[in-house]
Motif scaffolding. Structure first.
Motif, PDB file in Angstrom:
ATOM      1  N   SER A  14     -31.119  -5.041 -13.837  1.00  0.00           N
ATOM      2  CA  SER A  14     -29.783  -4.337 -13.777  1.00  0.00           C
ATOM      3  C   SER A  14     -29.555  -3.158 -12.944  1.00  0.00           C
ATOM      4  O   SER A  14     -28.718  -3.157 -12.050  1.00  0.00           O
ATOM      5  N   GLY A  15     -30.814  -2.420 -12.932  1.00  0.00           N
ATOM      6  CA  GLY A  15     -30.805  -1.433 -11.964  1.00  0.00           C
ATOM      7  C   GLY A  15     -31.065  -1.953 -10.470  1.00  0.00           C
ATOM      8  O   GLY A  15     -30.431  -1.504  -9.637  1.00  0.00           O
ATOM      9  N   PHE A  16     -31.658  -2.991 -10.613  1.00  0.00           N
ATOM     10  CA  PHE A  16     -31.882  -3.699  -9.180  1.00  0.00           C
ATOM     11  C   PHE A  16     -30.786  -4.246  -8.794  1.00  0.00           C
ATOM     12  O   PHE A  16     -29.993  -4.112  -7.415  1.00  0.00           O
ATOM     13  N   GLY A  17     -29.707  -4.939  -9.538  1.00  0.00           N
ATOM     14  CA  GLY A  17     -28.435  -5.479  -9.251  1.00  0.00           C
ATOM     15  C   GLY A  17     -27.456  -4.639  -8.764  1.00  0.00           C
ATOM     16  O   GLY A  17     -26.734  -4.782  -7.876  1.00  0.00           O
ATOM     17  N   ALA A  18     -27.396  -3.351  -9.555  1.00  0.00           N
ATOM     18  CA  ALA A  18     -26.558  -2.263  -9.142  1.00  0.00           C
ATOM     19  C   ALA A  18     -26.968  -1.634  -7.829  1.00  0.00           C
ATOM     20  O   ALA A  18     -26.215  -1.172  -6.899  1.00  0.00           O
ATOM     21  N   GLY A  19     -28.067  -1.313  -7.577  1.00  0.00           N
ATOM     22  CA  GLY A  19     -28.706  -1.029  -6.033  1.00  0.00           C
ATOM     23  C   GLY A  19     -28.297  -1.728  -5.132  1.00  0.00           C
ATOM     24  O   GLY A  19     -27.796  -1.273  -4.253  1.00  0.00           O
ATOM     25  N   LEU A  20     -28.634  -3.253  -5.250  1.00  0.00           N
ATOM     26  CA  LEU A  20     -28.196  -4.177  -4.296  1.00  0.00           C
ATOM     27  C   LEU A  20     -26.929  -4.182  -3.935  1.00  0.00           C
ATOM     28  O   LEU A  20     -26.254  -4.223  -2.681  1.00  0.00           O
ATOM     29  N   LEU A  21     -26.085  -4.162  -4.918  1.00  0.00           N
ATOM     30  CA  LEU A  21     -24.505  -4.106  -4.831  1.00  0.00           C
ATOM     31  C   LEU A  21     -24.074  -2.857  -3.933  1.00  0.00           C
ATOM     32  O   LEU A  21     -23.276  -2.989  -2.859  1.00  0.00           O
ATOM     33  N   GLU A  22     -24.575  -1.861  -4.300  1.00  0.00           N
ATOM     34  CA  GLU A  22     -24.346  -0.650  -3.477  1.00  0.00           C
ATOM     35  C   GLU A  22     -24.629  -0.710  -2.146  1.00  0.00           C
ATOM     36  O   GLU A  22     -24.173  -0.183  -1.078  1.00  0.00           O
ATOM     37  N   LYS A  42     -29.450 -10.520 -11.609  1.00  0.00           N
ATOM     38  CA  LYS A  42     -28.408  -9.600 -11.687  1.00  0.00           C
ATOM     39  C   LYS A  42     -27.804  -9.538 -10.134  1.00  0.00           C
ATOM     40  O   LYS A  42     -27.438  -8.397  -9.620  1.00  0.00           O
ATOM     41  N   MET A  43     -27.916 -10.435  -9.399  1.00  0.00           N
ATOM     42  CA  MET A  43     -27.569 -10.517  -7.918  1.00  0.00           C
ATOM     43  C   MET A  43     -26.232 -11.244  -8.119  1.00  0.00           C
ATOM     44  O   MET A  43     -25.616 -11.406  -6.575  1.00  0.00           O
TER      45      MET A  43
END
Length: 319
Positions: A14-22, A42-43
């Motif tokens: 989920s940290g990856f997904g949040a970083g990718l969105l930002e 989480k993409m």
């Protein structure tokens, strides 16, 4: 022993997904590719907000790597996403030829790494991926420890020119690093200064090492704990400075002891500072089905295993 409070546990994917969105909101060159596992990686938030920059390739991981390599020629920064097993073992030839050998700016983002994939079993777990990826010339290998650090690492690698392997996981783990941290590739992080033993940990084993440090403190052992979030390039200076002080070292990782963090540390020590070392890692075996906690217990990746390794290596130091 320093205290490391946390208010919640989160999964690193989920940290990856949040970083990718930002990244999607701040860097128009970032694109994302996924091999039929959008929700698991989480993409989905990135896909929803930037559908024109998201590419669902289906169960065709080799094609995904080839597409990503091609996109870099046009100045895009592709982030590929699938399980770690499929991100490396299934597509090693494509990564070697089209990404590493060619020096392409592809970010290979791999979830569900190690034993903590859990019930899916040995065919989906991978414990060899760090070794496979670190041996490739030009490849950077990163294995963050919690949600916040994974988010920060995801954002940092977009600004780094060159191929990167970013490894993270499925289970929820304590989220204890700062939300506003600056992630520096190749820079080890001192978590607790000590004098009796150096514990070098990566990924999920960082928190286990903190728990082990508390147990050791009660036994009168002062452990220096360092978060090795970047396995390649390895922060040799930080490692050598610590080991010169403590005289012995334990490495802890959710990976085979062949080819992982421990072997990289052993190489540095053998060349610069021969030192007693113990390895907390999987001992040359495949995994199996089970809950993450059951598997970590069975395969010796717990705080108790780290404590035992510390006591053993200290006894060797004193001989």
């Amino acid at each position: 022993m320093k205290d490391f409070p946390y208010t919640e546990s989160k999964d690193t994917r989920s940290g990856f997904g949040a970083g990718l969105l930002e990244l999607g909101r701040t860097n128009p060159n970032v694109v994302a590719l996924c091999a039929d596992l959008t929700g698991s990686l989480k993409m989905d938030a990135f896909q929803k907000e930037f559908p024109e920059r998201f590419f669902q390739v289906g169960i065709a991981e080799a094609n995904m790597i080839g597409l990503a390599a091609g996109m870099t020629i046009g100045g895009k920064i592709p982030f590929t996403g699938t399980f770690a097993n499929f991100s490396t073992g299934r597509v090693y030839d494509q990564i070697r030829q089209s990404v590493a050998y060619s020096g392409k700016n592809v970010k290979i983002c791999a979830s569900h790494a190690g034993l903590t994939l859990g019930e899916d079993g040995a065919t989906h777990q991978i414990l060899e991926d760090v070794g496979m990826m670190k041996m490739l010339p030009h490849m950077t290998v990163i294995n963050p420890c919690d949600f916040n650090q994974t988010k920060a690492a995801t954002m940092a690698i977009a600004d780094f020119e060159g191929p990167v392997y970013l490894r993270f996981g499925r289970p929820v783990v304590p989220n204890f690093t700062p939300a506003d941290q600056k992630f520096e590739i190749g820079k080890a992080l001192m978590l607790n200064e000590g004098t009796d033993v150096t514990i070098l940990a990566t990924g999920h084993l960082v928190w286990k090492s903190i728990l082990a440090g508390k147990i050791l403190a009660e036994k009168g052992i002062n452990a220096e704990i360092i978060n090795i979030h970047t396995i390649k390039p390895l922060d040799a200076r930080a490692i050598l400075e610590s080991v010169r002080k403590t005289g012995c070292v334990v490495t802890a990782e959710e990976h085979q002891y062949h080819g992982g963090l421990g072997e990289s540390v052993a190489r540095i020590l053998s060349q610069e500072l021969p030192t007693p070392q113990e390895f907390v890692a999987v001992q040359d075996t495949f995994g199996e089905s089970g809950t993450p906690d059951q598997l970590m217990e069975k395969y010796g990746l717990t705080e108790q295993a780290i404590v035992a390794a510390v006591e053993k290596v200290i006894s060797r130091k004193k001989q």
